[in-house]
Design a protein around this motif. Structure first.
Motif, mmCIF file in Angstrom:
data_model
loop_
_atom_site.group_PDB
_atom_site.id
_atom_site.type_symbol
_atom_site.label_atom_id
_atom_site.label_comp_id
_atom_site.label_asym_id
_atom_site.label_seq_id
_atom_site.Cartn_x
_atom_site.Cartn_y
_atom_site.Cartn_z
ATOM 1 N N ASN A 1 60.352 54.262 -22.944
ATOM 2 C CA ASN A 1 59.998 54.411 -21.532
ATOM 3 C C ASN A 1 59.503 53.099 -20.939
ATOM 4 O OD1 ASN A 1 59.876 57.604 -21.067
ATOM 5 N ND2 ASN A 1 58.996 57.167 -23.086
ATOM 6 N N ASP A 2 59.685 52.965 -19.650
ATOM 7 C CA ASP A 2 59.176 51.797 -18.921
ATOM 8 C C ASP A 2 57.748 52.125 -18.474
ATOM 9 O OD1 ASP A 2 58.576 49.683 -17.290
ATOM 10 O OD2 ASP A 2 60.386 49.802 -16.069
ATOM 11 N N VAL A 3 56.778 51.749 -19.316
ATOM 12 C CA VAL A 3 55.366 52.059 -19.046
ATOM 13 C C VAL A 3 54.707 50.834 -18.441
ATOM 14 C CG1 VAL A 3 53.154 52.701 -20.074
ATOM 15 C CG2 VAL A 3 55.289 53.715 -20.934
ATOM 16 N N ARG A 4 54.063 51.023 -17.311
ATOM 17 C CA ARG A 4 53.450 49.905 -16.600
ATOM 18 C C ARG A 4 51.924 49.962 -16.692
ATOM 19 N NH1 ARG A 4 57.174 45.840 -15.159
ATOM 20 N NH2 ARG A 4 59.159 46.906 -15.587
ATOM 21 N N LEU A 5 51.337 48.799 -16.884
ATOM 22 C CA LEU A 5 49.892 48.658 -16.849
ATOM 23 C C LEU A 5 49.419 48.623 -15.403
ATOM 24 C CD1 LEU A 5 49.624 45.960 -19.658
ATOM 25 C CD2 LEU A 5 48.986 48.372 -19.839
ATOM 26 N N ILE B 1 42.863 54.232 -29.466
ATOM 27 C CA ILE B 1 44.006 55.057 -29.860
ATOM 28 C C ILE B 1 43.668 56.541 -29.721
ATOM 29 C CG2 ILE B 1 45.513 55.676 -31.799
ATOM 30 C CD1 ILE B 1 46.008 52.866 -30.532
ATOM 31 N N ASP B 2 42.434 56.901 -29.991
ATOM 32 C CA ASP B 2 41.986 58.290 -29.953
ATOM 33 C C ASP B 2 42.198 58.931 -28.582
ATOM 34 O OD1 ASP B 2 40.478 60.495 -31.328
ATOM 35 O OD2 ASP B 2 39.045 60.111 -29.718
ATOM 36 N N GLU B 3 42.116 58.117 -27.518
ATOM 37 C CA GLU B 3 42.254 58.655 -26.158
ATOM 38 C C GLU B 3 43.525 58.169 -25.473
ATOM 39 O OE1 GLU B 3 38.627 59.002 -23.686
ATOM 40 O OE2 GLU B 3 37.654 57.825 -25.283
ATOM 41 N N ALA B 4 44.541 57.840 -26.271
ATOM 42 C CA ALA B 4 45.748 57.247 -25.689
ATOM 43 C C ALA B 4 46.498 58.207 -24.776
ATOM 44 C CB ALA B 4 46.667 56.752 -26.803
ATOM 45 N N PHE B 5 46.666 59.444 -25.199
ATOM 46 C CA PHE B 5 47.444 60.412 -24.417
ATOM 47 C C PHE B 5 46.516 61.368 -23.667
ATOM 48 C CE2 PHE B 5 50.646 59.201 -27.592
ATOM 49 C CZ PHE B 5 51.757 58.982 -26.761
ATOM 50 N N SER B 6 46.734 61.489 -22.385
ATOM 51 C CA SER B 6 45.968 62.455 -21.589
ATOM 52 C C SER B 6 46.698 63.790 -21.517
ATOM 53 C CB SER B 6 45.736 61.916 -20.177
ATOM 54 O OG SER B 6 46.962 61.612 -19.546
ATOM 55 N N ALA B 7 47.996 63.762 -21.805
ATOM 56 C CA ALA B 7 48.829 64.971 -21.863
ATOM 57 C C ALA B 7 50.068 64.610 -22.671
ATOM 58 C CB ALA B 7 49.225 65.423 -20.453
ATOM 59 N N PHE C 1 44.424 51.000 -18.807
ATOM 60 C CA PHE C 1 43.497 49.999 -18.275
ATOM 61 C C PHE C 1 42.866 49.200 -19.409
ATOM 62 C CE2 PHE C 1 39.217 48.613 -17.139
ATOM 63 C CZ PHE C 1 39.482 47.856 -16.008
ATOM 64 N N SER C 2 42.489 49.874 -20.482
ATOM 65 C CA SER C 2 41.848 49.197 -21.603
ATOM 66 C C SER C 2 42.796 48.213 -22.273
ATOM 67 C CB SER C 2 41.347 50.226 -22.620
ATOM 68 O OG SER C 2 40.378 51.074 -22.049
ATOM 69 N N VAL C 3 44.049 48.615 -22.469
ATOM 70 C CA VAL C 3 45.019 47.709 -23.080
ATOM 71 C C VAL C 3 45.279 46.516 -22.162
ATOM 72 C CG1 VAL C 3 47.400 47.468 -23.861
ATOM 73 C CG2 VAL C 3 46.079 49.484 -24.498
#
Length: 431
Positions: free
Chosen positions: A218-222, A253-259, A269-271
């Protein structure tokens, strides 16, 4: 006269601003500003205390901004010393270099020329000028953290008469610098740190793989518009060499996915914050040139040596994190680094650099030096450090795996021990 004088809890601060030449071989030419912060216990403000200058890590690192009790080494040093915290040229308040600075250069060679004036030899010349100008030429002790140890060796090579004693924490550089050799040694260390991370947090093997697979498809944008790629994700491994680094990465990593199938805003934001270099672009821009010494181009050594380690391929699983390596793609993919690209490319191609160390002079060194070598250091290879320890006169060293690379910040006991090691061989030079 200081630019400003003020008190914060437990510390009297004097700020100094000093003009210095951009090019010390042409002192009549363009000037830049050097900022130094003088710190002393308020109850000792009028005492004739020994001076301790802090040589910050990096490259491209400004001195710490002190608060009460922090950093721990500073709290310990203020019991006995007047401490000088310089911002190395190009950082903090010392004619800071950032994207807008480099955007002004239309020519790659001109940009590389400019960057070449922000290496260890120029930094040390700045500090020596400040010592003579602001502190009446009094010998000072130095504390070098990480790259600050590299600076210490340059200082001892050029101006040993300026130094009363030197303390080095995780920063004994090879006296025969080679970026290729550094990365040949540190890629296996980065792999080992990643394995340790996965051993501590075994569920993160699958979590990191899921994130990487999502980024690959996927094209994931910061938040700043940059694309987050797998290879950019791998660079967060730079934190694995610090004391809380494994935990920092794990909680990210623990909070990477919100869904399912959606990376969280917090993660993105953190990355972005961890990998953008907005706060210190010189760290990326000069990372390989700190190994440039006399003949031989660095020629993007981290990228070339990585090709010999297919286990770091972004498609490999489990995904391995990288360490303190900078790659040419970063200067295309990362917004804050794009204006540096042409200059960094030209710098990497340069066949000659100014000399950083004088091995013959260092072998005859009489200034007392104490150094801690971190056995499991991710960034500064312990083997190379021990070779240097054997080649520098009057140097006492201590090897430990109790601390990570930031041991001097973890505990005031590291600084205390380094000072005690010098006392045991007669103490700092006076006069």
């Amino acid at each position: 006269m200081p630019v400003a004088e003020y008190t914060i809890p437990g510390m009297l601060i004097r700020d100094h601003l000093l003009p210095v030449p951009l090019d010390w071989t042409k002192p009549e030419g363009q000037t830049i500003e050097l900022f130094l912060r003088e710190v002393v216990d308020p109850t000792k403000r009028h005492d004739d205390l020994p001076l301790l200058v802090f040589l910050q890590g990096g490259p491209g690192g400004k001195s710490p901004r002190p608060t009460k009790g922090s950093p721990s080494w500073l709290a310990e040093a203020l019991k006995t010393h007047r401490v000088i915290l310089p911002d190395q040229r190009g950082t903090g308040r010392s004619t800071r270099i950032e994207a807008a600075t480099m955007a002004q250069f239309a020519d790659a060679e001109a940009a590389a020329d400019y960057l070449s004036h922000f290496r260890a030899d120029s930094i040390v010349d700045d500090f020596e000028h400040a010592r003579k100008t602001l502190f009446a030429g009094k010998r000072w002790e130095s504390l070098g953290q990480s790259y600050g140890g590299f600076l210490t060796l340059t200082y001892l090579s050029r101006y040993p008469e300026a130094l009363a004693a030197c303390y080095v924490a995780g920063g004994l550089a090879s006296l025969r610098p080679s970026a290729d050799e550094v990365y040949r040694r540190t890629y296996p260390r980065a792999a080992a740190k990643t394995r340790l991370y996965y051993k501590r947090y075994p569920d993160d093997v699958a979590r990191v793989a899921a994130i990487a697979d999502h980024l690959a498809g996927n094209d994931v944008r910061l938040p700043d518009g940059d694309r987050l790629t797998v290879k950019r994700l791998q660079t967060i491994g730079i934190d694995l060499g610090m004391a809380p680094g494994h935990e920092n990465v794990h909680w990210l990593i623990d909070e990477a996915f919100s869904a399912p199938g959606r990376l969280s805003d917090h993660f993105l934001f953190s990355v972005m914050s961890l990998t953008s270099y907005d706060t210190g672009p010189l760290f990326a821009a000069l990372q390989e040139s700190i190994y440039g010494h006399l003949a031989g181009a660095t020629n993007w050594a981290a990228e070339r040596v990585r090709a010999l380690h297919p286990e770091f391929d972004p498609a490999a699983r489990p995904l391995l994190f990288t360490g303190e390596m900078m790659y040419p793609w970063m200067f295309e993919d990362i917004r804050s680094l794009r204006p540096f690209r042409s200059g960094v490319d030209a710098l990497a191609a340069r066949e000659t650099y100014s000399a950083l160390y004088d091995p013959a002079r260092l072998a005859q060194n009489e200034v007392p030096v104490s150094a801690v070598v971190y056995y499991d250091d991710l960034y500064v290879d312990a083997g190379l450090s021990l070779e240097t320890a054997a080649e520098v006169g009057n140097l006492q060293h201590w090897v430990t795996n109790e601390y990570e690379h930031d041991g001097i910040r973890q505990s005031g006991n590291v600084f205390k021990r380094l000072v005690e090691m010098v006392k045991e061989v007669g103490g700092p030079v006076r006069g």
